[in-house]
Scaffold this motif. Structure first.
Motif, PDB file in Angstrom:
ATOM      1  N   GLN A  58       0.813  -1.211   0.000  1.00  0.00           N
ATOM      2  CA  GLN A  58       0.000   0.000   0.000  1.00  0.00           C
ATOM      3  C   GLN A  58       0.851   1.268   0.000  1.00  0.00           C
ATOM      4  O   GLN A  58       0.377   2.327  -0.372  1.00  0.00           O
ATOM      5  N   GLN A  59       2.106   1.159   0.417  1.00  0.00           N
ATOM      6  CA  GLN A  59       2.952   2.340   0.527  1.00  0.00           C
ATOM      7  C   GLN A  59       3.984   2.392  -0.595  1.00  0.00           C
ATOM      8  O   GLN A  59       5.110   2.821  -0.396  1.00  0.00           O
ATOM      9  N   ILE A  60       3.594   1.967  -1.776  1.00  0.00           N
ATOM     10  CA  ILE A  60       4.518   1.946  -2.909  1.00  0.00           C
ATOM     11  C   ILE A  60       4.926   3.359  -3.321  1.00  0.00           C
ATOM     12  O   ILE A  60       6.081   3.617  -3.627  1.00  0.00           O
ATOM     13  N   ASP A  61       3.999   4.285  -3.318  1.00  0.00           N
ATOM     14  CA  ASP A  61       4.301   5.657  -3.713  1.00  0.00           C
ATOM     15  C   ASP A  61       5.128   6.340  -2.627  1.00  0.00           C
ATOM     16  O   ASP A  61       4.655   6.546  -1.512  1.00  0.00           O
ATOM     17  N   ALA A  62       6.356   6.649  -2.966  1.00  0.00           N
ATOM     18  CA  ALA A  62       7.250   7.302  -2.012  1.00  0.00           C
ATOM     19  C   ALA A  62       6.898   8.790  -1.914  1.00  0.00           C
ATOM     20  O   ALA A  62       6.581   9.430  -2.916  1.00  0.00           O
ATOM     21  N   PRO A  63       6.960   9.343  -0.712  1.00  0.00           N
ATOM     22  CA  PRO A  63       6.688  10.779  -0.558  1.00  0.00           C
ATOM     23  C   PRO A  63       7.746  11.605  -1.315  1.00  0.00           C
ATOM     24  O   PRO A  63       8.889  11.181  -1.484  1.00  0.00           O
ATOM     25  N   ALA A  64       7.342  12.774  -1.743  1.00  0.00           N
ATOM     26  CA  ALA A  64       8.247  13.649  -2.494  1.00  0.00           C
ATOM     27  C   ALA A  64       9.338  14.234  -1.597  1.00  0.00           C
ATOM     28  O   ALA A  64      10.468  14.432  -2.033  1.00  0.00           O
ATOM     29  N   ASP A  65       8.990  14.508  -0.354  1.00  0.00           N
ATOM     30  CA  ASP A  65       9.948  15.096   0.570  1.00  0.00           C
ATOM     31  C   ASP A  65      11.017  14.068   0.950  1.00  0.00           C
ATOM     32  O   ASP A  65      10.688  12.970   1.414  1.00  0.00           O
ATOM     33  N   PRO A  66      12.313  14.405   0.787  1.00  0.00           N
ATOM     34  CA  PRO A  66      13.387  13.448   1.101  1.00  0.00           C
ATOM     35  C   PRO A  66      13.377  12.984   2.559  1.00  0.00           C
ATOM     36  O   PRO A  66      13.680  11.824   2.840  1.00  0.00           O
ATOM     37  N   MET A  67      13.050  13.863   3.483  1.00  0.00           N
ATOM     38  CA  MET A  67      13.011  13.481   4.898  1.00  0.00           C
ATOM     39  C   MET A  67      11.883  12.481   5.159  1.00  0.00           C
ATOM     40  O   MET A  67      12.069  11.507   5.889  1.00  0.00           O
ATOM     41  N   ASP A  68      10.722  12.736   4.566  1.00  0.00           N
ATOM     42  CA  ASP A  68       9.601  11.808   4.725  1.00  0.00           C
ATOM     43  C   ASP A  68       9.933  10.456   4.102  1.00  0.00           C
ATOM     44  O   ASP A  68       9.611   9.397   4.654  1.00  0.00           O
ATOM     45  N   ARG A  69      10.585  10.478   2.946  1.00  0.00           N
ATOM     46  CA  ARG A  69      10.964   9.246   2.262  1.00  0.00           C
ATOM     47  C   ARG A  69      11.966   8.457   3.119  1.00  0.00           C
ATOM     48  O   ARG A  69      11.866   7.253   3.272  1.00  0.00           O
ATOM     49  N   ALA A  70      12.949   9.166   3.698  1.00  0.00           N
ATOM     50  CA  ALA A  70      13.945   8.514   4.549  1.00  0.00           C
ATOM     51  C   ALA A  70      13.287   7.896   5.789  1.00  0.00           C
ATOM     52  O   ALA A  70      13.636   6.774   6.192  1.00  0.00           O
ATOM     53  N   THR A  71      12.352   8.609   6.381  1.00  0.00           N
ATOM     54  CA  THR A  71      11.641   8.093   7.549  1.00  0.00           C
ATOM     55  C   THR A  71      10.848   6.847   7.183  1.00  0.00           C
ATOM     56  O   THR A  71      10.870   5.840   7.909  1.00  0.00           O
TER      57      THR A  71
END
Length: 144
Positions: A58-71
């Motif tokens: 369900q979480q395939i789409d990575a967030p655009a924000d690098p910090m959110d993606r890293a988290t």
């Protein structure tokens, strides 16, 4: 799934298992109790693994924000490490169920002494008495 020879309403309680006389050690009622406990634990782990797979899909789409993606990636790595640990525990559960079937459950693999009901209630996948486990851990410390 391994069927229990004892109906659920006749399944002994933990208190009954703990209070049983020594001559009842690993009798059919105790084996049924531990089989049910192991099967429940296995089903819980399998449910968690299915839930992880669904969450990751369900979480395939990575967030655009690098910090959110890293988290998010860190959360995924942590969850996968937990599931890997659970996968290893699942293997131990399956081995314990096999020992119930072949009649060796509850007996120390090193000394052939009873592991003990109290220890098996706390750790139903135990294969060693507490003393044998302590000796093994002591040897590992000295061998390291």
């Amino acid at each position: 799934m391994i069927a229990s020879p004892i109906p659920d309403e006749q399944m002994p309680t933990e208190a009954e298992i703990l209070g049983a006389p020594d001559e009842n050690y690993m009798d059919p009622r105790q084996l049924a109790f531990f089989r049910a406990r192991l099967l429940h634990e296995r089903e819980t782990l399998l449910d968690a693994a299915r839930e992880t797979a669904i969450n990751l899909q369900q979480q395939i789409d990575a967030p655009a924000d690098p910090m959110d993606r890293a988290t998010l990636e860190e959360d995924h790595m942590l969850e996968l490490r937990v599931r890997d640990r659970e996968r290893k525990h699942l293997h131990r559960i399956n081995k314990a169920l096999a020992r119930i079937e072949n009649g060796s459950y509850g007996w120390c693999e090193e000394t052939d002494e009873p592991i003990g009901v109290r220890r098996l209630i706390v750790r139903p996948t135990a294969t060693l008495t507490l003393e044998a486990q302590e000796r093994r851990e002591l040897r590992r410390r000295f061998d390291s």
